[in-house]
Design a protein around this motif. Sequence first.
Motif, mmCIF file in Angstrom:
data_model
loop_
_atom_site.group_PDB
_atom_site.id
_atom_site.type_symbol
_atom_site.label_atom_id
_atom_site.label_comp_id
_atom_site.label_asym_id
_atom_site.label_seq_id
_atom_site.Cartn_x
_atom_site.Cartn_y
_atom_site.Cartn_z
ATOM 1 N N THR A 68 0.716 -1.292 -0.054
ATOM 2 C CA THR A 68 -0.220 0.115 0.131
ATOM 3 C C THR A 68 0.745 1.294 0.177
ATOM 4 O O THR A 68 2.025 1.228 0.540
ATOM 5 N N PRO A 69 0.416 2.456 -0.548
ATOM 6 C CA PRO A 69 1.204 3.539 -0.398
ATOM 7 C C PRO A 69 1.602 4.105 0.954
ATOM 8 O O PRO A 69 0.922 4.112 1.674
ATOM 9 N N ARG A 110 -14.237 12.087 4.107
ATOM 10 C CA ARG A 110 -13.613 11.278 5.216
ATOM 11 C C ARG A 110 -14.453 10.115 4.982
ATOM 12 O O ARG A 110 -15.537 10.190 5.147
ATOM 13 N N ASN A 111 -13.551 9.047 5.282
ATOM 14 C CA ASN A 111 -14.054 7.535 5.318
ATOM 15 C C ASN A 111 -15.055 7.394 4.162
ATOM 16 O O ASN A 111 -16.117 6.860 4.183
ATOM 17 N N ILE A 112 -14.444 7.649 2.724
ATOM 18 C CA ILE A 112 -14.959 7.376 1.564
ATOM 19 C C ILE A 112 -14.269 6.133 0.642
ATOM 20 O O ILE A 112 -13.123 5.920 1.069
ATOM 21 N N SER A 113 -14.823 5.483 -0.089
ATOM 22 C CA SER A 113 -14.153 4.425 -0.866
ATOM 23 C C SER A 113 -13.788 5.048 -2.218
ATOM 24 O O SER A 113 -13.990 5.953 -2.458
ATOM 25 N N PRO A 114 -12.821 4.318 -2.781
ATOM 26 C CA PRO A 114 -12.285 4.755 -3.806
ATOM 27 C C PRO A 114 -13.495 4.944 -5.050
ATOM 28 O O PRO A 114 -13.100 5.715 -5.796
ATOM 29 N N ALA A 115 -14.405 4.292 -5.004
ATOM 30 C CA ALA A 115 -15.750 4.337 -6.163
ATOM 31 C C ALA A 115 -16.260 5.428 -5.948
ATOM 32 O O ALA A 115 -16.743 6.501 -6.754
ATOM 33 N N GLU A 116 -16.200 6.036 -4.506
ATOM 34 C CA GLU A 116 -16.902 7.539 -4.100
ATOM 35 C C GLU A 116 -15.872 8.595 -4.418
ATOM 36 O O GLU A 116 -16.335 9.770 -4.361
ATOM 37 N N ALA A 117 -14.484 8.362 -4.409
ATOM 38 C CA ALA A 117 -13.763 9.511 -4.425
ATOM 39 C C ALA A 117 -13.697 10.667 -5.438
ATOM 40 O O ALA A 117 -13.467 11.748 -5.296
ATOM 41 N N GLY A 118 -14.075 10.254 -6.618
ATOM 42 C CA GLY A 118 -14.136 11.309 -7.770
ATOM 43 C C GLY A 118 -15.241 12.129 -7.582
ATOM 44 O O GLY A 118 -14.760 13.310 -7.841
ATOM 45 N N GLY A 119 -15.954 11.875 -6.623
ATOM 46 C CA GLY A 119 -17.074 12.861 -6.249
ATOM 47 C C GLY A 119 -16.542 13.924 -5.482
ATOM 48 O O GLY A 119 -17.294 14.978 -5.062
ATOM 49 N N HIS A 192 -8.119 8.284 -7.315
ATOM 50 C CA HIS A 192 -9.375 7.895 -6.558
ATOM 51 C C HIS A 192 -8.727 7.250 -5.485
ATOM 52 O O HIS A 192 -9.188 7.392 -4.141
ATOM 53 N N TYR A 193 -7.986 6.021 -5.401
ATOM 54 C CA TYR A 193 -7.134 5.470 -4.363
ATOM 55 C C TYR A 193 -6.587 6.196 -3.348
ATOM 56 O O TYR A 193 -6.795 6.012 -2.126
ATOM 57 N N LEU A 194 -5.831 7.125 -4.130
ATOM 58 C CA LEU A 194 -4.947 7.998 -3.011
ATOM 59 C C LEU A 194 -5.898 8.694 -2.189
ATOM 60 O O LEU A 194 -5.703 8.794 -0.883
ATOM 61 N N VAL A 195 -7.047 9.407 -2.740
ATOM 62 C CA VAL A 195 -7.982 10.029 -1.884
ATOM 63 C C VAL A 195 -8.533 9.483 -0.719
ATOM 64 O O VAL A 195 -8.575 9.806 0.421
ATOM 65 N N ALA A 196 -9.167 8.218 -1.227
ATOM 66 C CA ALA A 196 -9.880 7.479 -0.347
ATOM 67 C C ALA A 196 -8.960 7.012 0.873
ATOM 68 O O ALA A 196 -9.574 6.519 1.970
ATOM 69 N N ASP A 197 -7.635 6.519 0.442
ATOM 70 C CA ASP A 197 -6.663 5.975 1.496
ATOM 71 C C ASP A 197 -6.253 6.832 2.507
ATOM 72 O O ASP A 197 -6.721 6.703 3.683
ATOM 73 N N ILE A 198 -6.140 8.142 2.135
ATOM 74 C CA ILE A 198 -5.837 9.219 3.129
ATOM 75 C C ILE A 198 -6.964 9.546 3.779
ATOM 76 O O ILE A 198 -7.133 9.861 5.235
ATOM 77 N N ALA A 199 -8.322 9.590 3.094
ATOM 78 C CA ALA A 199 -9.260 10.176 3.818
ATOM 79 C C ALA A 199 -9.974 8.906 4.916
ATOM 80 O O ALA A 199 -10.761 9.285 5.542
ATOM 81 N N ARG A 200 -9.158 7.820 5.273
ATOM 82 C CA ARG A 200 -9.561 7.218 5.980
ATOM 83 C C ARG A 200 -9.540 7.464 7.517
ATOM 84 O O ARG A 200 -10.216 7.186 8.450
ATOM 85 N N LEU A 210 -3.416 16.794 -2.825
ATOM 86 C CA LEU A 210 -2.412 15.406 -2.811
ATOM 87 C C LEU A 210 -1.621 15.168 -4.160
ATOM 88 O O LEU A 210 -2.157 15.522 -5.083
ATOM 89 N N LEU A 211 -0.341 14.897 -3.840
ATOM 90 C CA LEU A 211 0.525 14.910 -5.143
ATOM 91 C C LEU A 211 0.594 13.461 -5.181
ATOM 92 O O LEU A 211 1.078 12.572 -4.344
ATOM 93 N N SER A 212 0.764 12.998 -6.665
ATOM 94 C CA SER A 212 0.557 11.733 -6.826
ATOM 95 C C SER A 212 1.585 10.802 -7.281
ATOM 96 O O SER A 212 1.415 9.728 -7.817
ATOM 97 N N GLY A 213 2.947 11.574 -7.198
ATOM 98 C CA GLY A 213 3.992 10.624 -7.684
ATOM 99 C C GLY A 213 4.752 11.352 -9.002
ATOM 100 O O GLY A 213 4.021 11.795 -9.826
ATOM 101 N N THR A 214 5.940 10.821 -9.069
ATOM 102 C CA THR A 214 6.605 11.371 -10.148
ATOM 103 C C THR A 214 7.305 10.008 -11.057
ATOM 104 O O THR A 214 7.563 9.102 -10.231
ATOM 105 N N PRO A 215 7.490 10.070 -12.221
ATOM 106 C CA PRO A 215 8.271 9.289 -12.923
ATOM 107 C C PRO A 215 9.739 9.119 -12.790
ATOM 108 O O PRO A 215 10.139 9.923 -12.047
ATOM 109 N N ALA A 216 10.352 8.391 -13.528
ATOM 110 C CA ALA A 216 11.937 8.101 -13.374
ATOM 111 C C ALA A 216 12.560 9.384 -13.759
ATOM 112 O O ALA A 216 12.100 10.515 -14.536
#
Length: 281
Positions: A68-69, A110-119, A192-200, A210-216
């Motif tokens: 997990t991240p 707060r306490n949302i699912s990845p499926a809900e996060a886009g909203g 969506h995963y990142l938002v839901a994960d933090i909002a737990r 939220l910053l989502s990461g960088t490539p190489a």
Amino acid sequence: MPEYRRILLDGAAVEVTVDGDELVAGDGRRVKTEDAQHLPPTVPSKVIAVHLNHRSRVEEFRIDLPGTPTYFHKPTSALNAHRGAVVRPEGCQWLNYEGEVAIVIGKTARNISPAEAGGYIAGYTIANDYGLHDFRDTDAGSMLRVKGSDTLCPLGPGLVTDWDFHGKSLRTYVNGKVVQDGSTDEMKWDMHYLVADIARTITLHPGDVLLSGTPANSRPVQPGDVVEVEVEGLGRLTNHIVTGPTPIRADVGAQPTESEEVLSTALGGDWEFRGIRPPRR
């Protein structure tokens, strides 16, 4: 896709919309985009960043991702804007760019699912998650000074709504040369995963980032360099590097270092040289 920016207009922070090569305030005032003094497109209460997420970056470091991240925090005092100066403190050498997509929260989550996060997402902008690796030996756990020193979080140029993050290119340029070339499709965990994960456990408020990461290929830049991050559909964030006017104080706290950990990270995770790299001259 609608795009909103924040600029300094006649001495006040004003939200504007993009209309061709002009920015338009709510009262009808217009300013040329090239003449505008940009501000970060959002005013967050917090900025949270994922450590590693892009497959190319993980392969570069020759490591395996955890299940997990993991995350770190950038204080809001690190915020910077499109065309702003990024300050490398005097006495420091290892300031690295990291082009990223930034998620901007639109309503309390707060306490949302990845499926809900886009909203709960207002839109997206571009970030350059600069790292001052001279402090990596002392702050590797928290990343506080590495990633949170003043000016090290440029965001912009605008907030774009209704942007689909799938399959989008992400490139970083230094003085016009491509130095990072990635895609959102190489992310292990999507927006969506990142938002839901933090909002737990952490309430996300409107404007939070939220910053989502960088490539190489994150590498050091020097004073005078112009660094641009371009994300398909989000535009191009431009900054330039300057030297700070004063050195890091020597009478308190840890000092900048140049250990194997610092060099390996700043120069690209060449871990096979750890402990055997010839001394720098």
